[in-house]
Scaffold this motif. Structure first.
Motif, PDB file in Angstrom:
ATOM      1  N   TYR A  33       4.540  -8.122  -6.974  1.00 23.69           N
ATOM      2  CA  TYR A  33       5.492  -7.019  -7.026  1.00 23.69           C
ATOM      3  C   TYR A  33       5.844  -6.539  -5.617  1.00 23.69           C
ATOM      4  O   TYR A  33       5.016  -6.617  -4.715  1.00 23.69           O
ATOM      5  N   TYR A  35       7.302  -2.840  -4.019  1.00 27.55           N
ATOM      6  CA  TYR A  35       7.636  -1.449  -4.251  1.00 27.55           C
ATOM      7  C   TYR A  35       8.070  -0.802  -2.938  1.00 27.55           C
ATOM      8  O   TYR A  35       7.676  -1.228  -1.864  1.00 27.55           O
ATOM      9  N   GLN A  37       7.982   3.228  -1.312  1.00 32.74           N
ATOM     10  CA  GLN A  37       7.427   4.556  -1.526  1.00 32.74           C
ATOM     11  C   GLN A  37       8.156   5.547  -0.643  1.00 32.74           C
ATOM     12  O   GLN A  37       8.169   5.421   0.580  1.00 32.74           O
ATOM     13  N   LEU A  43       6.230   5.441  -6.328  1.00 34.03           N
ATOM     14  CA  LEU A  43       6.514   4.041  -6.018  1.00 34.03           C
ATOM     15  C   LEU A  43       7.588   3.552  -6.960  1.00 34.03           C
ATOM     16  O   LEU A  43       7.453   3.662  -8.181  1.00 34.03           O
ATOM     17  N   PHE A  90       5.356  -1.662  -0.243  1.00 31.89           N
ATOM     18  CA  PHE A  90       4.070  -2.186  -0.685  1.00 31.89           C
ATOM     19  C   PHE A  90       4.272  -3.419  -1.541  1.00 31.89           C
ATOM     20  O   PHE A  90       5.126  -3.451  -2.434  1.00 31.89           O
ATOM     21  N   GLY A  98      -0.111  -7.699 -15.327  1.00 31.52           N
ATOM     22  CA  GLY A  98      -0.647  -6.355 -15.182  1.00 31.52           C
ATOM     23  C   GLY A  98      -0.957  -5.669 -16.484  1.00 31.52           C
ATOM     24  O   GLY A  98      -1.356  -4.516 -16.499  1.00 31.52           O
ATOM     25  N   THR A 101      -4.892  -5.982 -16.681  1.00 36.46           N
ATOM     26  CA  THR A 101      -5.645  -6.105 -15.441  1.00 36.46           C
ATOM     27  C   THR A 101      -4.983  -5.256 -14.382  1.00 36.46           C
ATOM     28  O   THR A 101      -3.771  -5.065 -14.378  1.00 36.46           O
ATOM     29  N   GLU A 102      -5.809  -4.758 -13.478  1.00 38.54           N
ATOM     30  CA  GLU A 102      -5.282  -3.879 -12.449  1.00 38.54           C
ATOM     31  C   GLU A 102      -4.555  -4.670 -11.380  1.00 38.54           C
ATOM     32  O   GLU A 102      -4.786  -5.860 -11.189  1.00 38.54           O
ATOM     33  N   ALA A 103      -3.674  -3.982 -10.682  1.00 34.03           N
ATOM     34  CA  ALA A 103      -2.960  -4.567  -9.561  1.00 34.03           C
ATOM     35  C   ALA A 103      -3.696  -4.258  -8.264  1.00 34.03           C
ATOM     36  O   ALA A 103      -4.356  -3.224  -8.128  1.00 34.03           O
ATOM     37  N   PHE A 105      -3.163  -3.936  -4.070  1.00 32.26           N
ATOM     38  CA  PHE A 105      -2.074  -3.600  -3.155  1.00 32.26           C
ATOM     39  C   PHE A 105      -2.389  -3.987  -1.720  1.00 32.26           C
ATOM     40  O   PHE A 105      -3.551  -3.933  -1.282  1.00 32.26           O
ATOM     41  N   GLY A 106      -1.327  -4.352  -0.993  1.00 33.75           N
ATOM     42  CA  GLY A 106      -1.431  -4.505   0.441  1.00 33.75           C
ATOM     43  C   GLY A 106      -1.451  -3.144   1.119  1.00 33.75           C
ATOM     44  O   GLY A 106      -1.344  -2.102   0.470  1.00 33.75           O
ATOM     45  N   GLN A 107      -1.567  -3.165   2.437  1.00 38.29           N
ATOM     46  CA  GLN A 107      -1.689  -1.927   3.211  1.00 38.29           C
ATOM     47  C   GLN A 107      -0.345  -1.281   3.507  1.00 38.29           C
ATOM     48  O   GLN A 107      -0.296  -0.165   3.994  1.00 38.29           O
TER      49      GLN A 107
END
Lengths: 114, 111
Positions: A33, A35, A37, A43, A90, A98, A101-103, A105-107
């Motif tokens: 994905y 996004y 923000q 998001l 992000f 999803g 199951t949880e996603a 994320f990058g920083q």
């Protein structure tokens, strides 16, 4: 484990310039994905890819393109940057769309368009 | 269309007091609901999820959430808040493969 890696972390563009945000995950996830923000707006989904070779539009796709290069990589391209695209971006990945199951994320990439 | 709403922009609580962050959802079909937390200048971290089963879900860092189908709510709770719980909290829903987030609630825990 690296998890989800985004590059670059920071970028300043002039209006009209183009750039590609890179994202790679090492968890063998099917779904990825992108996004953005913005303050007070949470998001918002730009594009997502349920599996290698497929991409679909999210809530705010205008002005962006994506490429699911392979299972690991999902890039976001701004062809002609606009000040309205100033945001924090992000990338995320998850195992199976999803749903159960949880996603992860990058920083984030902090992009400023002047 | 599916969506989640977080009615509070900010929640203020004293350390040691119970913390509640509200979330309501609107989806067709069975909801898949999540809570994530974001610390300053960081990506989001998963806290907990509701897929099916017990309406009370326990997650990381002592958080739990209660799924209420009749009220279409999924409120996040912690019995005793810590200063380190100060962060931005997001409720999210998955439907048709899309993971969509609410606007977020800033939690401020004061000593």
């Amino acid at each position: 484990n690296a998890g989800v890696t985004q590059t670059p972390k920071f970028q300043v563009l002039k209006t009209g310039q183009s750039m590609t945000l890179q994202c790679a995950q090492d968890m063998n996830h099917n779904s990825m994905y992108w996004y953005r923000q913005d303050p007070g707006m949470g998001l918002r989904l730009i594009y997502y890819s349920a599996s290698e070779g497929t991409t679909d539009k999210g809530e705010v796709p205008n002005g962006y393109n994506v490429s699911r290069l392979n299972k690991r990589e999902f890039s976001l391209r701004l062809e002609s940057a606009a000040p309205s695209q100033t945001s924090v971006y992000f990338c995320a990945s998850s195992e199976m769309g999803g749903q159960n199951t949880e996603a992860f994320f990058g920083q984030g990439t902090r992009l400023t368009v002047v | 269309a599916q969506s989640v709403a977080q009615p509070e922009d900010q929640v203020n609580v004293a350390e040691g007091n119970p913390l509640t962050v509200k979330c309501t959802y609107s989806v067709s079909g069975n909801p898949y609901l999540f809570w994530y937390v974001q610390y300053p200048n960081r990506g989001l971290q998963f806290l907990l999820k509701y897929i099916t089963g017990d309406n009370l879900v326990k997650g990381s860092y002592g958080f739990e959430a209660e799924f209420n189908k009749s009220q279409t709510s999924f409120h996040l709770k912690k019995p005793s808040a810590l200063v380190s719980d100060s962060a931005l909290y997001f409720c999210a829903v998955v439907s048709w493969g899309k993971l969509q987030f609410g606007a977020g609630t800033q939690v401020v825990v004061t000593p």
